[in-house]
Design an enzyme around this catalytic site. Sequence first.
Site, PDB file in Angstrom:
ATOM      1  N   ARG A  36      32.583  36.995 -60.221  1.00  0.00           N
ATOM      2  CA  ARG A  36      32.421  38.352 -60.823  1.00  0.00           C
ATOM      3  C   ARG A  36      31.437  39.220 -59.881  1.00  0.00           C
ATOM      4  NH1 ARG A  36      32.581  40.224 -66.978  1.00  0.00           N
ATOM      5  NH2 ARG A  36      30.708  38.573 -67.126  1.00  0.00           N
TER       6      ARG A  36
ATOM      7  N   ASP B  56      24.670  38.703 -73.261  1.00  0.00           N
ATOM      8  CA  ASP B  56      24.745  39.402 -72.000  1.00  0.00           C
ATOM      9  C   ASP B  56      24.511  40.989 -72.046  1.00  0.00           C
ATOM     10  OD1 ASP B  56      27.405  40.047 -72.417  1.00  0.00           O
ATOM     11  OD2 ASP B  56      28.080  38.666 -71.153  1.00  0.00           O
TER      12      ASP B  56
END
Length: 530
Positions: free
Chosen positions: A160, A444
Site C-alpha cells: 500500500r 493508525d
Amino acid sequence: MSSRIVVSGPPVDGGQEILTTPALEFLADLHERFAARRDELLRRRLERRDAVSVGEPLDFLDETAKIRSDTWRVAPIPEYLADRRVEITGPTDRKMTINALNSGAKVWLADLEDANTPAWENVISGQVNLREAIRRTIVLEQHGKSYRLRDGEPAVIVTRPRGWHLPEKHLTIDGAPLVGSLVDFGIYLFHNASELLERGAGPAFCLPKMESHLEARLWAEVFAYSESALDIPAGSIRATVLIETIWAAFEMDEILYELRDHAVGLNAGRWDYLFSIVKTFRDAGDEFVLPDRSSVTMAAPFMKAYSDLLVQTCHRRGAYAIGGMAAFIPSRGDAEVNAAAFAKVRADKTREAGAGYEGSWVAHPDLVPICQEIFDEALDGGVNQLDKSLPAANVSAKEMLDIRSLPLIVTAAGLALNVEVAVEYMVNWLTGRGAVAIHHLMEDAATAEISRCQIWQWRRNRVVLNTGRRVDAEMITRLLDSATERLSDTWAETPGGREYLADARNLLFDLCTGNRFADFLTLPAYDLLP
C-alpha cells in the site's frame, strides 16, 4: 545519483541498493509525466467539496450511468491472488515484515501509508525490507532472538503506497517534492517487478484515499506507462482499491472500470470512510454529526448500505470484496479481555463472510486462525463467493447518507478517549511509529483522523454530551493537557520525548479548536518531521 533528482535524506542502511541512478531516473520520469495531473485532481477534490458545502447534492454520477449499466468485467484474477480469505496488515519494519509473512495469513498488506510514519528512514528501510523479503533473504537478530522466514510459502505481498495527497520532501526535482505515492510505487516496482514475476507472482498494490474514478484513471495510466518502461507484460500490475472516502463509494463501478485491466477488487475501510464523511459535510450541521466512534459499527444502516453496495459491485464485475480491519491486539495476561474481544472479532468476520466478502483484514497474528476458520466455512472449499446468491442491494444515495439513522449520542468518555488516542498516537507518529497499540487496539493514522475530526466536529456543532455539558475549546484544552500530563513521565525517558509530546499536543490543539478544518492531519505533522 540522478542529475534530475536531489536526494536530501541522510544515508539509510541498505539505501544504496534502493536509491540507484536507474531507479531515481524512473522516479523522475513518473514525476514529470504524472505529477501535474495529480495536482489538478487534488484541486478538483477541493472544488467538489466546496460545491457540497453550498448545497450541491452528493449522488451517483449522471455522466457515467452507462458504465454502471453495462456488463463489462475486470481482467481475470491471477492465481497468486486468488485466495484472500485472511490478510494481515502492518508497517514494513523488519520484525513486522518477517512476522507477517510467517503469520499464516494468505496476504500481507505491506503498509507504507496509514501504519507507517513517512520519516525518511522508514521510507527507505521499508523498501530494503520488502526487497529482501521477496528474495527470501531477510533476517533479523534482535535481543538474542533470530527472526527469519519459515519454510514453505509466505504470505503474498500486497503493497500500500501513500495516498495521492502526500509529498516526499527528501526527493525533489527543481525544488519541488516528488509525489509520495509515486515514490513508494515506483521504487517497489522498479526493484521487484521482474523478481516477483519470475517467482510466479507479480507486483500487487492496495490503492488508498482515492476520491474519484479520474484518480483511478491516473493510476491506470501510471501502471500502463510503467509496464512499458520496465518491459514487463501489460496487465502485470494488479490493484485492490480501498473504498474509504464517501466520494469513492459513489463511484465504485467507475473506479473498477478505469482499472479494469489491473483491478482485483475493492476493500472496505471503516475509519477513513467515517473521517471522509465528517470532512465532506463539515458545514452541513447536525445532519452529518457522528456519535461516539465506538457506536458506529458496520451494522449501522448507512454503513451497511455502503458495505452491501461494495460487495454487489465487486461481484457483478468479477472482482473480490475484501472486508475491514479487526484491530484487536491480544493481551498476554488478561484472558477475560481476550475472550470478549475474540467474540466480537468472530461476530464481525461472520457478518462479512455472510455478506459475501472473499476475505478480511486482521492486525495481529493471533487473529489469523479466527478469520481463516470463518472464511473457510463460508467459502466451502472454494476461494471466492462470486457466484453466491445474495439479496439485491439497490442502494440509494439517501441510504448512503442517512447518518441520522444512528442516534446522536456523544459521551464524555467518548470525547476523552478520542483526545487520549489522538495525543498518544501522534507523539508515537512523530517519533517514527505509525502503528501503535492503545487499549488493546492497533491504532493508525486512520483512527487518529477519525478521533481528531470528531473532536473538531463536536466543538463546531456545539454538541451536548451525555453529562449535559457542551463541547467547547476550553473543555478540549483541558482534556489535551490532562492526556499530555499522563504521558509525560513515559516520554521523559525517550530522548527528545517531552518535545515530541509538546509538538503532538500543540498540533492537535490547532487541529481540534481552529475554525479551519485541515484535510489531513499527516500533512502538518509531516512538516514536523526532519
